[in-house]
Design an enzyme around this catalytic site. Structure first.
Site: not given
Ligand code: GLU
Length: 447
Positions: A216-218
Site C-alpha cells: 500500500s502506498k502508505r
C-alpha cells in the site's frame, strides 16, 4: 493477426508508483516483443484528483526507466488526442447513441434539469473472457447495477471512456492490475452494445510486501515511487530488470538480464498467477550488480553529486576515481557513497587481537620493514603501491595470504576489505606511513 497495440493509461494524480511502473513495463514488453506499438494515454477525467505536473512527471519517469513510447500527448500520433479531457465530444456522441438505442437512460437529479446517463445492464447475460494471466473468467449481469457512463457535468466515467478510447485507438491487448478485473464486465457491456470487438485482457497479480500484504502506498517500509529510487542512486537498468521480475519469470534461473534480453524472452504465458513479492533485498542486490558493471569513470560521474550535496570536498578527478574504485563492490545504491566515505576516513586505526595475532604468527616484521621502505620511496600512486607490494614480497620471500593480509592488517587494521592499493592511495602517504610505523614498533617491542 491484428497489429499489437497496447497502452499505459495513467491518471495524472501523482508520482509514478512501482505498481503503475510495472503495468507500463509489461505493456512495453508486450509491444516490443511482438513488434507492436506502445501508447501512453492520460486518463484525467477524475478532475479533482489531477495534480499539477502529474502528467509530466509520469512521462519523465517512464522515460527514465527506458520505456520509450510510440504515441502520447507530448509526441502525438494518428489516434489522438491522448488526454481524455480533450476527447469529451467523442464520449458525448457515443453516450447519446446509447440513449437513442435505448441501451442507456437519463437519470435526473432531483428538482433539476441536470442528469447523468446510466447504462441499462441487460438481464441474465454472462460476460466471460479469457484472461491472458488467469484463464477464463465470467461475471453475471444480475450482479451489476445500472451504472453511470456520463456524469451530470458531462464527464464520462472511467469504465465508459476506457472502452471508447481503447476501441478508437485500436488497442489489441490490455494489460493492467488485478484491481481492474471487476471493471472488465462493465467494459464488455459497452463493447457488446456497440458491437465492437473487445481487446484481449490480462490482469497482473497484486504486488505484496514481505509480510505478504498488498503493497500500500502508505507502507513506510518500502520505497514505492520511481523518483525516490532515482534520488538515492538506483540505476534505471536495474529497476527495469527488477520490475520485469515482478510477476513474470524468465526461463532458466538467470535473473540479471538486459532490457534487450528481457524483450526477446518475454512470454505472456510466463506471467504469474501468484502475487508478486516485492523483495527489497533482491532489488538492492540487482542494483549492486549493475553498479559493478559501470566503468570507474561512469561511477565517478554518478557519485559526484551525492558527495557534493553532502559537502564532501572532491580533491581531484583522480581522487574521486580512487574513491569509487574502493567502494564499487560495496554499494547497493550510489547514494551510499557518502556513508562509506565517512566510515572510511573517520575510522581510527586499530589492530584487533585477531589481526595482530596474524602478523605475529606470520613473522611479518621484515615484510613490513621492506614495505615501509618501498612505500617511502614511492609517489604513492596506485601503480607504485602495487609495485611496492610486489617488491616487498620478493625481497622477503613472502606471498599469498601472508603477504596481502599481512600488509592490509598493518595499514588498515582489517583482515579483509576493498582493493588495498586503491585504499592506501586514498588514505594518503602520511597516514599510511604513520600506521605502518606504529605496527612495526609494536612488533619490534615484542621481539
Ligand atoms: N487509469 C486507469 C488506472 O490508472 C487505467 C486502467 C486501465 O488500464 O484500464 O488504473
Amino acid at each position: 493477426m491484428k497489429k499489437v497495440r497496447v497502452r499505459y493509461a495513467p491518471s495524472p494524480t501523482g508520482l509514478l508508483h512501482i505498481g503503475n511502473a510495472r503495468s507500463a513495463l509489461f505493456n512495453y514488453l508486450y509491444a516490443r516483443h511482438f513488434g507492436g506499438d506502445f501508447i501512453v494515454r492520460i486518463e484525467d477525467t477524475d478532475v479533482l484528483r489531477n495534480v499539477e505536473g502529474g502528467e509530466a512527471s509520469q512521462l519523465n519517469y517512464l522515460s527514465w526507466l527506458g520505456l520509450e513510447w510510440n504515441e502520447s500527448p507530448d509526441k502525438g500520433g494518428a489516434f489522438g488526442p491522448y488526454r481524455q479531457l480533450e476527447r469529451l465530444d467523442l464520449y458525448t456522441k457515443y453516450a447519446e447513441e446509447l440513449l437513442e438505442k435505448g441501451l442507456a437512460y437519463k437519470d435526473f437529479r432531483e428538482d433539476s434539469d441536470a442528469y447523468a446517463i446510466r447504462f441499462k445492464v441487460p438481464a441474465d447475460v454472462t460476460y466471460g473472457f479469457d484472461d491472458i494471466v488467469r484463464g477464463h473468467l465470467s461475471f453475471e449481469s444480475k450482479d451489476v447495477e445500472d451504472w453511470i457512463i456520463m456524469k451530470d457535468n458531462g464527464i464520462p466515467t472511467y469504465n465508459f471512456a476506457v472502452v471508447i478510447d481503447d476501441h478508437f485507438m485500436e488497442i489489441s491487448h490490455v494489460l493492467r492490475g488485478e484491481e481492474h478485473i471487476t471493471n472488465t464486465p462493465k467494459q464488455l457491456m459497452i463493447y457488446q452494445a456497440f458491437n465492437w470487438e473487445a481487446p484481449l485482457f490480462g490482469h497482473m497479480t497484486i504486488i505484496v510486501n514481505e509480510e505478504k500484504k498488498k503493497l500500500s502506498k502508505r507502507d513506510k517500509n518500502v520505497i514505492q515511487f520511481i523518483s525516490e529510487y532515482e534520488k538515492i542512486g538506483y540505476l534505471p537498468e536495474a529497476m527495469f530488470n527488477f520490475i520485469a521480475l515482478l510477476g513474470w519469470s524468465p526461463q532458466g534461473n538467470k535473473e540479471i538480464l538486459s532490457k534487450e534480453n528481457i524483450i526477446k524472452q518475454f512470454d505472456p504465458k510466463r506471467l504469474s498467477k501468484a502475487p508478486a513479492m516485492f523483495d527489497k533485498d533482491k532489488l538492492a542486490f540487482i542494483n549492486s550488480r549493475y553498479i559493478k558493471k559501470l566503468s570507474i569513470a561512469e561511477l565517478a560521474k554518478k557519485s559526484r553529486a551525492f558527495l557534493e550535496t553532502d559537502g564532501i570536498e572532491i580533491k581531484s578527478e583522480n581522487w574521486l576515481e580512487l574513491l569509487v574504485t574502493v567502494f564499487q563492490d560495496r554499494m547497493n545504491h550510489i547514494g551510499e557513497i557518502t556513508e562509506l566515505y565517512h566510515e572510511f576516513f573517520h575510522q581510527t586505526f586499530k589492530l584487533t587481537d585477531e589481526s595482530y595475532q596474524f602478523i605475529k604468527e606470520n613473522k611479518s616484521l621484515t615484510l613490513l620493514e621492506a614495505f615501509s621502505k618501498h612505500l617511502n620511496d614511492s609517489d604513492f600512486q596506485v601503480n607504485a603501491i602495487e609495485e611496492a607490494i610486489k617488491q616487498s614480497g620478493l625481497d622477503t620471500e613472502t606471498s599469498g595470504k601472508a603477504l596481502f593480509m599481512g600488509l592490509r592488517i598493518a595499514t588498515t587494521g582489517d583482515m579483509h576489505g576493498p582493493s588495498l592499493p586503491a585504499s592506501l592511495a586514498l588514505l594518503g602517504k602520511q597516514e599510511i606511513m604513520k600506521r605502518l610505523t606504529h605496527t612495526i614498533d609494536k612488533l619490534r617491542g615484542e621481539s
